[in-house]
Design a protein around this motif. Structure first.
Motif, PDB file in Angstrom:
ATOM      1  N   SER A 377      33.943  59.893  47.754  1.00 16.59           N
ATOM      2  CA  SER A 377      35.128  60.379  48.400  1.00 16.59           C
ATOM      3  C   SER A 377      35.436  59.443  49.792  1.00 16.59           C
ATOM      4  CB  SER A 377      35.167  61.778  48.765  1.00 16.59           C
ATOM      5  OG  SER A 377      35.031  62.524  47.403  1.00 16.59           O
ATOM      6  N   LEU A 378      36.658  59.070  49.817  1.00 17.82           N
ATOM      7  CA  LEU A 378      37.117  58.378  51.138  1.00 17.82           C
ATOM      8  C   LEU A 378      37.415  59.218  52.217  1.00 17.82           C
ATOM      9  CD1 LEU A 378      39.154  56.191  48.636  1.00 17.82           C
ATOM     10  CD2 LEU A 378      37.655  55.105  50.453  1.00 17.82           C
ATOM     11  N   ASN A 379      37.352  58.620  53.262  1.00 14.59           N
ATOM     12  CA  ASN A 379      37.477  59.435  54.510  1.00 14.59           C
ATOM     13  C   ASN A 379      39.103  58.886  55.080  1.00 14.59           C
ATOM     14  OD1 ASN A 379      38.118  60.602  57.169  1.00 14.59           O
ATOM     15  ND2 ASN A 379      36.276  60.136  57.917  1.00 14.59           N
ATOM     16  N   LEU A 380      40.334  59.826  54.769  1.00 14.04           N
ATOM     17  CA  LEU A 380      41.516  58.897  54.707  1.00 14.04           C
ATOM     18  C   LEU A 380      41.952  58.672  56.299  1.00 14.04           C
ATOM     19  CD1 LEU A 380      43.749  61.038  52.240  1.00 14.04           C
ATOM     20  CD2 LEU A 380      42.747  58.940  51.722  1.00 14.04           C
ATOM     21  N   LEU A 381      41.561  59.480  57.102  1.00 12.95           N
ATOM     22  CA  LEU A 381      41.800  59.321  58.429  1.00 12.95           C
ATOM     23  C   LEU A 381      41.259  58.096  59.051  1.00 12.95           C
ATOM     24  CD1 LEU A 381      43.526  61.020  60.337  1.00 12.95           C
ATOM     25  CD2 LEU A 381      41.399  62.149  61.349  1.00 12.95           C
ATOM     26  N   LYS A 382      40.335  57.443  58.490  1.00 16.98           N
ATOM     27  CA  LYS A 382      39.735  56.186  58.901  1.00 16.98           C
ATOM     28  C   LYS A 382      40.890  55.201  58.780  1.00 16.98           C
ATOM     29  CE  LYS A 382      35.556  57.411  60.671  1.00 16.98           C
ATOM     30  NZ  LYS A 382      35.324  56.916  61.958  1.00 16.98           N
ATOM     31  N   PHE A 383      41.629  55.258  57.806  1.00 16.55           N
ATOM     32  CA  PHE A 383      42.638  54.226  57.347  1.00 16.55           C
ATOM     33  C   PHE A 383      44.021  54.171  58.106  1.00 16.55           C
ATOM     34  CE2 PHE A 383      39.639  54.633  54.028  1.00 16.55           C
ATOM     35  CZ  PHE A 383      39.349  53.229  53.596  1.00 16.55           C
ATOM     36  N   LEU A 384      44.028  55.174  59.072  1.00 16.85           N
ATOM     37  CA  LEU A 384      45.252  55.557  59.976  1.00 16.85           C
ATOM     38  C   LEU A 384      45.119  54.540  61.263  1.00 16.85           C
ATOM     39  CD1 LEU A 384      47.994  56.943  60.046  1.00 16.85           C
ATOM     40  CD2 LEU A 384      46.682  58.628  61.411  1.00 16.85           C
ATOM     41  N   ARG A 385      45.819  53.664  61.197  1.00 13.88           N
ATOM     42  CA  ARG A 385      45.975  52.671  62.369  1.00 13.88           C
ATOM     43  C   ARG A 385      46.317  53.273  63.574  1.00 13.88           C
ATOM     44  NH1 ARG A 385      48.656  49.024  58.665  1.00 13.88           N
ATOM     45  NH2 ARG A 385      47.318  47.352  57.833  1.00 13.88           N
ATOM     46  N   GLU A 386      46.075  52.772  64.692  1.00 12.71           N
ATOM     47  CA  GLU A 386      46.563  53.129  66.061  1.00 12.71           C
ATOM     48  C   GLU A 386      47.868  53.284  66.296  1.00 12.71           C
ATOM     49  OE1 GLU A 386      44.687  54.470  68.765  1.00 12.71           O
ATOM     50  OE2 GLU A 386      42.991  54.334  67.217  1.00 12.71           O
ATOM     51  N   ASP A 387      48.601  52.549  65.463  1.00  9.45           N
ATOM     52  CA  ASP A 387      50.240  52.487  65.665  1.00  9.45           C
ATOM     53  C   ASP A 387      50.766  53.511  64.451  1.00  9.45           C
ATOM     54  OD1 ASP A 387      49.647  51.122  63.196  1.00  9.45           O
ATOM     55  OD2 ASP A 387      50.961  49.487  63.731  1.00  9.45           O
ATOM     56  N   ASP A 388      49.852  54.358  63.817  1.00 10.97           N
ATOM     57  CA  ASP A 388      50.477  55.342  62.733  1.00 10.97           C
ATOM     58  C   ASP A 388      50.779  54.743  61.545  1.00 10.97           C
ATOM     59  OD1 ASP A 388      49.449  57.365  64.547  1.00 10.97           O
ATOM     60  OD2 ASP A 388      51.316  57.211  65.751  1.00 10.97           O
ATOM     61  N   THR A 389      50.268  53.658  61.218  1.00  3.63           N
ATOM     62  CA  THR A 389      50.645  53.087  59.921  1.00  3.63           C
ATOM     63  C   THR A 389      49.301  53.113  59.042  1.00  3.63           C
ATOM     64  OG1 THR A 389      49.880  51.099  60.425  1.00  3.63           O
ATOM     65  CG2 THR A 389      52.472  51.520  60.680  1.00  3.63           C
ATOM     66  N   PHE A 390      49.393  53.201  57.866  1.00  4.00           N
ATOM     67  CA  PHE A 390      48.324  53.450  56.789  1.00  4.00           C
ATOM     68  C   PHE A 390      48.027  52.028  56.469  1.00  4.00           C
ATOM     69  CE2 PHE A 390      45.966  54.409  52.948  1.00  4.00           C
ATOM     70  CZ  PHE A 390      45.499  55.398  53.324  1.00  4.00           C
ATOM     71  N   ASP A 391      46.753  51.915  56.487  1.00  5.87           N
ATOM     72  CA  ASP A 391      46.130  50.623  56.426  1.00  5.87           C
ATOM     73  C   ASP A 391      45.749  50.378  54.790  1.00  5.87           C
ATOM     74  OD1 ASP A 391      44.870  47.989  56.307  1.00  5.87           O
ATOM     75  OD2 ASP A 391      43.505  48.313  57.949  1.00  5.87           O
ATOM     76  N   THR A 392      46.812  49.864  54.072  1.00  3.42           N
ATOM     77  CA  THR A 392      46.717  49.898  52.635  1.00  3.42           C
ATOM     78  C   THR A 392      45.745  48.513  52.244  1.00  3.42           C
ATOM     79  OG1 THR A 392      48.731  48.310  52.535  1.00  3.42           O
ATOM     80  CG2 THR A 392      49.027  50.730  52.194  1.00  3.42           C
ATOM     81  N   GLU A 393      45.722  47.569  53.136  1.00  2.00           N
ATOM     82  CA  GLU A 393      44.979  46.539  52.588  1.00  2.00           C
ATOM     83  C   GLU A 393      43.387  46.863  52.630  1.00  2.00           C
ATOM     84  OE1 GLU A 393      47.143  46.416  55.081  1.00  2.00           O
ATOM     85  OE2 GLU A 393      48.769  45.079  54.048  1.00  2.00           O
ATOM     86  N   ARG A 394      42.919  47.543  53.752  1.00  2.00           N
ATOM     87  CA  ARG A 394      41.560  48.140  53.968  1.00  2.00           C
ATOM     88  C   ARG A 394      41.391  48.903  52.910  1.00  2.00           C
ATOM     89  NH1 ARG A 394      38.424  48.254  59.294  1.00  2.00           N
ATOM     90  NH2 ARG A 394      37.983  46.018  59.561  1.00  2.00           N
ATOM     91  N   PHE A 395      42.481  49.979  52.707  1.00  2.48           N
ATOM     92  CA  PHE A 395      41.936  50.912  51.527  1.00  2.48           C
ATOM     93  C   PHE A 395      41.866  50.575  50.239  1.00  2.48           C
ATOM     94  CE2 PHE A 395      43.563  54.411  48.703  1.00  2.48           C
ATOM     95  CZ  PHE A 395      43.041  55.445  49.218  1.00  2.48           C
TER      96      PHE A 395
END
Length: 959
Positions: A377-395
């Motif tokens: 399982s992935l921790n989704l909150l880890k992929f939320l950037r500081e600017d509140d965009t979702f880091d799709t590339e790293r995900f």
């Protein structure tokens, strides 16, 4: 076990392997060197005795790991005998043990283009694990890299045929899975019903429910993984089986026994010494329904039940009546759940190999019989950037790496039975999922039960599964598709196209939605193209598991697909102790919603004090939904949970481990609606839990409070006039009747004195315990005053009895009262005695409290009352009815005597708490009939279909 000869030939024909690029790590820098490490002491004590039950000093963890996470990993996952040099003492050792095994197996089985790629792969996995970006399921941490069998799967599905040999083999296989720390599910519908004949003797068959009894006893005896928690199992029966009604009502009947035994003083808690005297308590039960049955329910039509041996119609029933029995049983005891057979099999990638008949215990893994699935399982909150965009590339890169690792594990994994091992290696079922969805949505200022919340959840789930299948197709190009792919190729590709079509139907709302959804569309296109070229390495790729223990390992605020359970949590501190904190996601949400720093701080302070946001200073009501939680003042409604499940279900290979929580006042019709809407919205399975349903409350019609005239003739809502009432205290007369009762509970002696109104109604109590002037005596005096004032303000005695009976703490045990042989605590005794002394039979019967004579009479005759008592009661009721018929009133009639002052308007909130339990429910959001953790004594909370302890990570069934 080693890979098959076929797989070896495929690997030798495709030597190219995967080229792995760095995403998370830095060349020349080990992941461990990028973080600060610290040493801690982990000590756990028995909550009851204070005895130290676990201690390991000087363990090593990153400084940003919480005390709770390090405690859980140390106690659950570190291997080696405690107190010896072989005991693991650092997170580094744990991660190295697991990752090195994956890297070696990947190299040995031709997954990588070369050794440098394997090394990068290992470094990337290590970095993500250290930084809590994801976690493998518990069996990986238990077993991989140790001398134990290398079992990596947490989910198993078994099968059983209509023969005694097969049934006994089911018992054996299930026991071996429990011994290994995992759970299993099975469909018993092949076993002939109790309404059919045996071939050998011509006698009547026992039926599947009878054989469930033996399996249940086995599960209750074998503690899962050798631990204290019970085994986890799922039992499924098809809705057209002739014994379906008996199956539906089995656990509800047993719950009646539990209530009766508990009220007689037996220890019926989870893990209690007397709980083994009742049956069928170690399994989750589910009915497998067809579309034909659900349509018959809708239309009010009949439905045929078929013999297992001949297929002929054994009985015809009313579909709606049978469906209502399912809902009523679930209302009473949370079982059975429901699984939608046609929906499940319409998304089946390998139908040529057999139908999907069952699921694992938590209902997220649904595949072929005799198969297993390993999870991560992935921790989704880890992929939320500081600017509140979702880091799709790293995900995307994270999913690629994790799916690769999960598939590699099947090459070296061991399995509890040969059949499971064969099926798993032939179909290579995987279950990638996520946790922290609830926290992610709150941080972004999106309500869980909102269109914005559902759209983002759907987009993320779609991106995850699309990436997983795209990587699966790429793996097929390197080491070959799964062995069972060829006969199922067309069906598998059609399911991928269904996923892609569902993604096309998602309508985005915000920029973050559009970003994630666009990335998902790209991944689905590539998955379809690569799948047509190479096939797929895995028959399934994704599920949503409960992520109980591993969720704590990742320091997640929310588990699986669940919303937050409460806005306030208790945080463990280094050196012991804890502090109450408001979830950090609350502040981030307030910032996203546009509130300034001062307002945000005021809202956080209000939440810390009240546990909810209602009337928080400066917070606009339209933003309340962002902070809705699973329990408490603004609990998410049942259909809010169902709608969220429906949003993500089209993007999962499997299903969703989630329980739809309903308040205690929910009706049977509410549960029936959840089951019906689950089918209409395309879910694969639904489980429900009505708060306090294990206590046994009277059924509610669900119609109270409905106003047929709530709208005007124009259809507009009428303005509602709400009148609230303030209670008035009715003091006792100066001279009143009193009664003193001496008692002894486990040797602790005391006196209870009661005072009554002239009518005989209880108005005050005084409890004397311990030495005058002692702390205990003072507390009991204060408690007596609080209860007495409540009685005088009109709080029914029944309410106090409901709240304080079965309350468990020391001293507890034998009493000197023949009517109450055993008490769970002094308060349990006191309020049972008050019920016996001051409530009439009907009121006590509703609460399950009887005198010794009444219980004896029930055992002898099946009735609690003698014939004389029953006749007197009937006569009394008839006199009351006659008197009522003589009263004829025009209009609303005169106001009856009451303790309520109708002229005073209360300014208290509509849902203001009245007891300590209700206050704590609002603060913590926990279900208060959940069991206590058998390890540390903390109140557990639901996680999927089981319970999880936030204090130590122990679970009641699911790993």
């Amino acid at each position: 076990m080693t890979q098959t000869t076929t797989e070896t030939r495929r690997a030798s024909r495709k030597p190219s392997g995967l080229a792995v690029q760095r995403v998370f790590t830095t060349p020349g820098v080990h992941p461990y060197d990028e973080v600060t490490w610290e040493r801690r002491d982990v000590v756990q004590t028995n909550w009851k005795t204070g005895e130290v039950v676990f201690e390991q000093k000087n363990v090593e963890f990153p400084d940003f790991w919480s005390v709770n996470a390090s405690t859980i990993v140390t106690t659950k996952y570190f291997r080696g005998a405690a107190g010896t040099d072989k005991r693991e003492s650092s997170l580094k050792q744990l991660i190295d043990r697991v990752v090195s095994t994956y890297v070696k197996a990947g190299l040995d089985n031709g997954y990588f283009a070369g050794k440098p790629d394997a090394e990068i792969f290992g470094a990337e996995l290590t970095w993500m694990l250290v930084h809590q970006y994801f976690s493998f399921n518990s069996p990986v941490w238990f077993n991989v890299g140790t001398a134990s069998p290398q079992q990596v799967s947490a989910c198993f599905i078994l099968s059983v045929d209509d023969s005694m040999e097969s049934i006994l083999n089911w018992y054996k296989e299930e026991g071996m899975i429990f011994k290994g720390g995992s759970g299993a599910g099975i469909n018993l519908s092949r076993i002939r019903s109790s309404k059919e004949l045996l071939r050998s003797s011509g006698g009547t068959a026992s039926g599947p429910v009878s054989f469930m009894r033996g399996a249940d006893a086995s599960a209750g005896t074998i503690k899962s993984g050798g631990a204290t928690r019970r085994a986890a199992k799922m039992v499924v029966l098809d809705v057209d089986h002739p014994d379906i009604e008996e199956f539906i009502e089995t656990k509800a009947r047993e719950e009646d026994k539990i209530r009766a035994l508990r009220d007689a003083g037996f220890d019926m808690d989870l893990g209690g010494r007397d709980i083994t005297s009742v049956q069928y308590q170690n399994a989750n039960n589910s009915v497998r329904v067809s579309d034909a049955f659900m349509r018959a329910v809708e239309m009010g039509e009949s439905f045929d039940l078929h013999a297992r041996t001949t297929g002929e119609v054994v009985e015809t029933v009313d579909a709606r009546t049978l469906f209502d029995k399912m809902a009523r049983a679930a209302w009473e005891c949370a079982d059975p759940g429901i699984q939608y057979d046609d929906t499940i099999n319409s998304w089946h990638t390998t139908p040529a190999s057999g139908r999907i008949m069952a699921s694992n215990p938590c209902s997220e893994y649904m595949s072929l019989d005799n198969s297993s699935c390993n999870l991560a399982s992935l921790n989704l909150l880890k992929f939320l950037r500081e600017d509140d965009t979702f880091d799709t590339e790293r995900f995307v890169k994270a999913v690629e790496l994790i799916i690769t690792a999960m598939d590699i594990s099947i090459c070296f994994a061991d399995f509890p039975t040969e059949a499971i091992g064969r099926t798993t290696r032939d179909y290579r079922q995987l279950g990638i999922g996520y946790a922290n969805l609830g926290a992610l949505l709150m941080a972004l200022g999106k309500g869980y039960d909102s269109d914005g919340g559902r759209v983002l959840a759907a987009a993320i789930t779609s991106l995850m599964t699309a990436t997983a299948y795209r990587r699966s197709a790429e793996l097929a190009g390197v080491v070959g598709p799964y062995s069972g792919y060829a006969p199922n190729a067309e069906a598998h590709q059609q399911v991928i196209l269904k996923h892609q079509a569902a993604n096309d139907e998602v309508e985005t709302i915000s920029e973050v939605d559009r970003q994630v959804h666009s990335a998902a569309a790209v991944q689905w296109s590539e998955a379809v193209s690569a799948g047509r070229k190479n096939g797929f390495r895995n028959a399934q790729a994704s599920v949503l598991a409960p992520t109980g223990t591993i969720g704590f390992m990742m320091d997640c605020d929310t588990t699986g697909i669940e919303p937050d359970f409460s806005l306030v949590k208790f945080k463990k501190l280094v050196g012991g102790g804890s502090m109450q904190i408001v979830n950090h996601t609350v502040s981030r949400a307030l910032k996203n919603l546009g509130y300034d720093k001062d307002t945000a701080e005021a809202v956080v302070a209000y939440i810390a004090q009240n546990g909810n946001v209602v009337d928080a200073p400066g917070l606009r009501p339209e933003h309340y939904e962002v902070f809705d939680t699973a329990m408490g003042v603004r609990a998410i409604p049942a259909m809010g949970h169902v709608r969220m499940m429906a949003a993500v279900q089209p993007f999962l290979s499997g299903a969703i481990s989630k329980t739809v929580n309903l308040p205690s006042e929910a009706s049977v019709e509410d549960i029936a609606d959840v089951y019906m809407q689950g089918w209409k919205l395309g879910l694969k399975a639904v489980a429900v839990y009505r708060d306090n349903c294990k206590v046994g409350q009277p059924l509610s019609s669900g119609s109270e409070g409905k106003d047929d005239n709530a709208t005007s003739e124009s259809g507009q809502a009428k303005p509602q006039v709400r009148v609230e009432y303030r209670p008035r205290r009715r003091r006792l007369p100066k001279s009143r009747a009193a009664r003193t009762t001496s008692f002894s509970v486990a040797g602790a002696e005391g006196y209870m004195t009661t005072g009554s109104y002239d009518s005989g109604k209880l108005g005050e109590i005084f409890l004397k315990l311990g030495k005058q002037g002692s702390t205990l005596a003072g507390v009991m005096d204060a408690f007596s005053i609080a209860v007495s004032i409540g009685l005088q303000y009109g709080v029914p005695l029944e309410s106090f009895v409901q709240k304080f009976t079965n309350l468990k703490f020391e001293p507890a045990g034998l009493t000197d009262d023949p009517d109450i042989r055993i008490a769970q605590s002094i308060l349990d005794y006191v309020f049972r005695r008050l019920a016996l002394d001051h409530l009439d039979f009907d009121e006590r019967a509703e609460l399950g409290i009887y005198t010794a004579d009444e219980r004896t009479h029930y055992v002898e005759t099946g009735s609690y009352l003698s014939e004389e008592d029953e006749a007197a009661m009937i006569e009394s009721e008839a006199l009351k009815n006659d008197a009522a018929d003589d009263i004829k009133v025009d209009g609303p009639g005169p106001r009856q005597p009451s303790l309520i002052d109708v002229d005073a308007i209360s300014q208290a909130p509509l849902h203001a708490p009245h007891t300590t339990t209700e206050v704590m429910e609002q603060l913590t959001g926990e279900s208060f009939d959940a069991p206590l953790c058998m390890t540390c004594g903390t109140k557990m909370r639901p996680s999927g279909s089981c319970y999880i302890c936030e204090g130590c990570g122990s679970t009641s069934g699911c790993s």
